[in-house]
Scaffold this motif. Sequence first.
Motif, PDB file in Angstrom:
ATOM      1  N   UNK A 468     -23.514  22.196 -27.878  1.00 39.17           N
ATOM      2  CA  UNK A 468     -22.709  22.539 -29.051  1.00 39.17           C
ATOM      3  C   UNK A 468     -23.274  21.966 -30.344  1.00 39.17           C
ATOM      4  N   UNK A 469     -23.961  20.821 -30.241  1.00 44.44           N
ATOM      5  CA  UNK A 469     -24.479  20.156 -31.438  1.00 44.44           C
ATOM      6  C   UNK A 469     -26.006  20.176 -31.505  1.00 44.44           C
ATOM      7  N   UNK A 470     -26.622  20.931 -30.637  1.00 45.68           N
ATOM      8  CA  UNK A 470     -28.083  20.951 -30.576  1.00 45.68           C
ATOM      9  C   UNK A 470     -28.675  21.456 -31.895  1.00 45.68           C
ATOM     10  N   UNK A 471     -29.648  20.697 -32.396  1.00 43.88           N
ATOM     11  CA  UNK A 471     -30.375  21.113 -33.592  1.00 43.88           C
ATOM     12  C   UNK A 471     -29.692  20.775 -34.899  1.00 43.88           C
ATOM     13  N   UNK A 472     -28.513  20.150 -34.861  1.00 45.14           N
ATOM     14  CA  UNK A 472     -27.797  19.806 -36.093  1.00 45.14           C
ATOM     15  C   UNK A 472     -28.117  18.363 -36.473  1.00 45.14           C
ATOM     16  N   UNK A 473     -28.663  18.175 -37.666  1.00 42.93           N
ATOM     17  CA  UNK A 473     -29.015  16.834 -38.111  1.00 42.93           C
ATOM     18  C   UNK A 473     -27.751  16.093 -38.532  1.00 42.93           C
ATOM     19  N   UNK A 474     -27.547  14.863 -38.048  1.00 40.59           N
ATOM     20  CA  UNK A 474     -26.286  14.160 -38.311  1.00 40.59           C
ATOM     21  C   UNK A 474     -26.234  13.503 -39.692  1.00 40.59           C
ATOM     22  N   UNK A 475     -26.489  14.277 -40.749  1.00 35.85           N
ATOM     23  CA  UNK A 475     -26.384  13.743 -42.098  1.00 35.85           C
ATOM     24  C   UNK A 475     -24.948  13.790 -42.603  1.00 35.85           C
ATOM     25  N   UNK A 476     -24.183  14.752 -42.095  1.00 32.98           N
ATOM     26  CA  UNK A 476     -22.774  14.887 -42.458  1.00 32.98           C
ATOM     27  C   UNK A 476     -21.989  15.291 -41.214  1.00 32.98           C
ATOM     28  N   UNK A 477     -20.687  15.221 -41.318  1.00 31.15           N
ATOM     29  CA  UNK A 477     -19.828  15.727 -40.248  1.00 31.15           C
ATOM     30  C   UNK A 477     -19.723  17.236 -40.411  1.00 31.15           C
ATOM     31  N   UNK A 478     -20.103  18.017 -39.422  1.00 33.80           N
ATOM     32  CA  UNK A 478     -19.985  19.472 -39.563  1.00 33.80           C
ATOM     33  C   UNK A 478     -18.532  19.885 -39.749  1.00 33.80           C
ATOM     34  N   UNK A 479     -18.304  20.800 -40.667  1.00 36.36           N
ATOM     35  CA  UNK A 479     -16.944  21.209 -41.000  1.00 36.36           C
ATOM     36  C   UNK A 479     -16.427  22.321 -40.099  1.00 36.36           C
ATOM     37  N   UNK A 480     -17.335  23.088 -39.527  1.00 35.65           N
ATOM     38  CA  UNK A 480     -16.901  24.204 -38.699  1.00 35.65           C
ATOM     39  C   UNK A 480     -17.976  24.500 -37.669  1.00 35.65           C
ATOM     40  N   UNK A 481     -17.644  25.354 -36.719  1.00 30.88           N
ATOM     41  CA  UNK A 481     -18.586  25.730 -35.684  1.00 30.88           C
ATOM     42  C   UNK A 481     -18.370  24.955 -34.405  1.00 30.88           C
ATOM     43  N   UNK A 482     -19.197  25.270 -33.376  1.00 28.53           N
ATOM     44  CA  UNK A 482     -19.035  24.626 -32.061  1.00 28.53           C
ATOM     45  C   UNK A 482     -19.162  23.106 -32.103  1.00 28.53           C
ATOM     46  N   UNK A 483     -20.088  22.594 -32.916  1.00 24.41           N
ATOM     47  CA  UNK A 483     -20.263  21.135 -32.967  1.00 24.41           C
ATOM     48  C   UNK A 483     -19.040  20.465 -33.575  1.00 24.41           C
ATOM     49  N   UNK A 484     -18.505  21.051 -34.630  1.00 23.39           N
ATOM     50  CA  UNK A 484     -17.293  20.500 -35.250  1.00 23.39           C
ATOM     51  C   UNK A 484     -16.143  20.466 -34.249  1.00 23.39           C
ATOM     52  N   UNK A 485     -16.011  21.531 -33.489  1.00 24.86           N
ATOM     53  CA  UNK A 485     -14.940  21.591 -32.480  1.00 24.86           C
ATOM     54  C   UNK A 485     -15.159  20.551 -31.400  1.00 24.86           C
ATOM     55  N   UNK A 486     -16.423  20.388 -30.987  1.00 23.78           N
ATOM     56  CA  UNK A 486     -16.727  19.408 -29.950  1.00 23.78           C
ATOM     57  C   UNK A 486     -16.405  17.993 -30.431  1.00 23.78           C
ATOM     58  N   UNK A 487     -16.832  17.650 -31.636  1.00 22.10           N
ATOM     59  CA  UNK A 487     -16.579  16.312 -32.165  1.00 22.10           C
ATOM     60  C   UNK A 487     -15.084  16.061 -32.313  1.00 22.10           C
ATOM     61  N   UNK A 488     -14.354  17.095 -32.701  1.00 24.65           N
ATOM     62  CA  UNK A 488     -12.913  16.937 -32.841  1.00 24.65           C
ATOM     63  C   UNK A 488     -12.249  16.639 -31.500  1.00 24.65           C
ATOM     64  N   UNK A 497     -21.665  10.171 -33.220  1.00 29.49           N
ATOM     65  CA  UNK A 497     -22.156  10.920 -34.384  1.00 29.49           C
ATOM     66  C   UNK A 497     -22.178  10.016 -35.618  1.00 29.49           C
ATOM     67  N   UNK A 498     -21.127   9.213 -35.761  1.00 26.84           N
ATOM     68  CA  UNK A 498     -21.073   8.253 -36.873  1.00 26.84           C
ATOM     69  C   UNK A 498     -22.252   7.292 -36.809  1.00 26.84           C
ATOM     70  N   UNK A 499     -22.558   6.793 -35.604  1.00 24.22           N
ATOM     71  CA  UNK A 499     -23.702   5.900 -35.453  1.00 24.22           C
ATOM     72  C   UNK A 499     -24.992   6.602 -35.858  1.00 24.22           C
ATOM     73  N   UNK A 500     -25.151   7.856 -35.458  1.00 23.57           N
ATOM     74  CA  UNK A 500     -26.362   8.602 -35.822  1.00 23.57           C
ATOM     75  C   UNK A 500     -26.466   8.768 -37.336  1.00 23.57           C
ATOM     76  N   UNK A 501     -25.343   9.006 -38.000  1.00 24.55           N
ATOM     77  CA  UNK A 501     -25.349   9.109 -39.452  1.00 24.55           C
ATOM     78  C   UNK A 501     -25.762   7.789 -40.089  1.00 24.55           C
ATOM     79  N   UNK A 502     -25.209   6.724 -39.589  1.00 26.96           N
ATOM     80  CA  UNK A 502     -25.538   5.404 -40.132  1.00 26.96           C
ATOM     81  C   UNK A 502     -26.988   5.043 -39.843  1.00 26.96           C
ATOM     82  N   UNK A 503     -27.472   5.431 -38.674  1.00 24.70           N
ATOM     83  CA  UNK A 503     -28.862   5.165 -38.329  1.00 24.70           C
ATOM     84  C   UNK A 503     -29.799   5.932 -39.266  1.00 24.70           C
ATOM     85  N   UNK A 504     -29.478   7.186 -39.512  1.00 24.26           N
ATOM     86  CA  UNK A 504     -30.296   8.005 -40.402  1.00 24.26           C
ATOM     87  C   UNK A 504     -30.317   7.410 -41.814  1.00 24.26           C
ATOM     88  N   UNK A 505     -29.161   6.975 -42.292  1.00 22.13           N
ATOM     89  CA  UNK A 505     -29.082   6.363 -43.614  1.00 22.13           C
ATOM     90  C   UNK A 505     -29.874   5.065 -43.663  1.00 22.13           C
TER      91      UNK A 505
END
Length: 517
Positions: A468-488, A497-505
Amino acid sequence: MKILLSLATALMSVGLASTPLSVRAAEVSVTTPDEVFARVAHDPERLRIFMRNFPKGADLHNHLSGAIYAESMLDWAAKDGLCVSLKDSSVLAKSCPHPAPGQIAARDVSSSESIENQMIDALSMRDFVPTGNDRSGHDHFFATFGRFDALERDHQGDMLAEALDRAASDHITYVELMVSPGLGKMIAAGAHLPLSGDDFTKAHAALLPQIPALVQQARADTDQMEKQAQAVLKCNTAEAHPGCGVAVRYLFQTLRILPPGMVYAQLDAGYATVKADPRFVGVNIVAPEDDPISMRDYDLHMKMFRFLNGVYPGVNLSLHAGELTLGLVPTDGLRHHIRAAIEVAGAKRIGHGVDVASEDNTSDLLAEMARQHVMVEINLTSNDEILGVRGAAHPFSLYRRAGVPMAFSTDDEGVSRGDLTQEYLRAVQTYDLSYSELRQFSRTGLEYAFVPGESLWQDHQIGQTVEACHGIKPAIIPAEGPCASFLKSSEKARLQWSLEMRMLAFENSVTHEVLFQ
């Protein structure tokens, strides 16, 4: 936990975006995080700064009572008007208008440098040096808890607040704290249980009518602890402490150095508490593993877990096992504790696991742990202080070679006078870890956390996201789509996902930071 909403916000969270411009060059050559880390790995001061800001996924082995610094304990004792015994360097559970001989009011401790140092050393491992009456780090470490026991009942919330604020300053996403709410009544309930050998059916039936009240007491104590902590941290206000943003769950910890009926009652009620309260995500068993009762009843305790797994299916276990060394116990005592915790009790994680090389058929055990994804909580500082096991003598490299998942944890950071950054630093400086390995250890902590929900990673293959989240860079929380639904749908995945965002930053920041060039 408050999820970061943008890369800019994430940069602030790792503490580098706010670095004064005066220490930054106009242009800094861009390198990779691995190159930056290689540059600072042998520079202790720059490495400490790097590791302090490095995002850490989880601290999964953290006893709340041992997470508190002695200075806080003495401050609370002073505010409570308690006495301190100078004879045994302990806080006494009584008010102190007129100290008896050999005692002093806690409020007066800070007025004497020598007394204050005496108390801090007695309540922690600071400057420990063996003496004729205090002969080992092992004995001194475990003795500290009795010296501040008088403070625990009224200061659980203060303790939680301190632990969460320290986790925030350590850039930790999630903590699982070991706590024991309502334990006294559970122990008392087990005093007269009809327990014969390993036939636990009658004991469970006899205890069952008391379980609702025991669970209610545990939940009420936890409510009070969290209410007090939120007040101290000023959560949900404009002055909220950073600790308010750390995700926290609890492991119900039980004492194993008591008669079998009392141990059983704690475990039964502990399992029931986990099933009734989502704040609790698992059960553990604590106290010195080398204690004569712990050694005598170890196999019985593992059978208790096995029985209760059938009564309360789905309860996670992280068990202290293998916190032993040759000489501390007879050699026969080193041969099966880790294996029994996994194969009999059904532990998903092992705390310490220091004596694994002395277990029967070590190679087979390690292969089993790797195959079944049984994670080991690595506590380098406490293993050194309590057991004298460090460096090449520690099984860290053995687990690493065997492919057994591991994550660093603090154990009792207040007593040990450290934090999770110290554990990462110690690992880097001892075992020559690469940045990629550090990132893997950070992710592993969250991967094996008992926080509910599906993982962001496929089949424990950390770095390979679910479809569901394949290929999406974790710079932001996706607002819609399969990955957004999965994270919800998954709290665990959101934290990952939060850790990945913090790691990227973090990586974006350190590769441009003058200090690390």
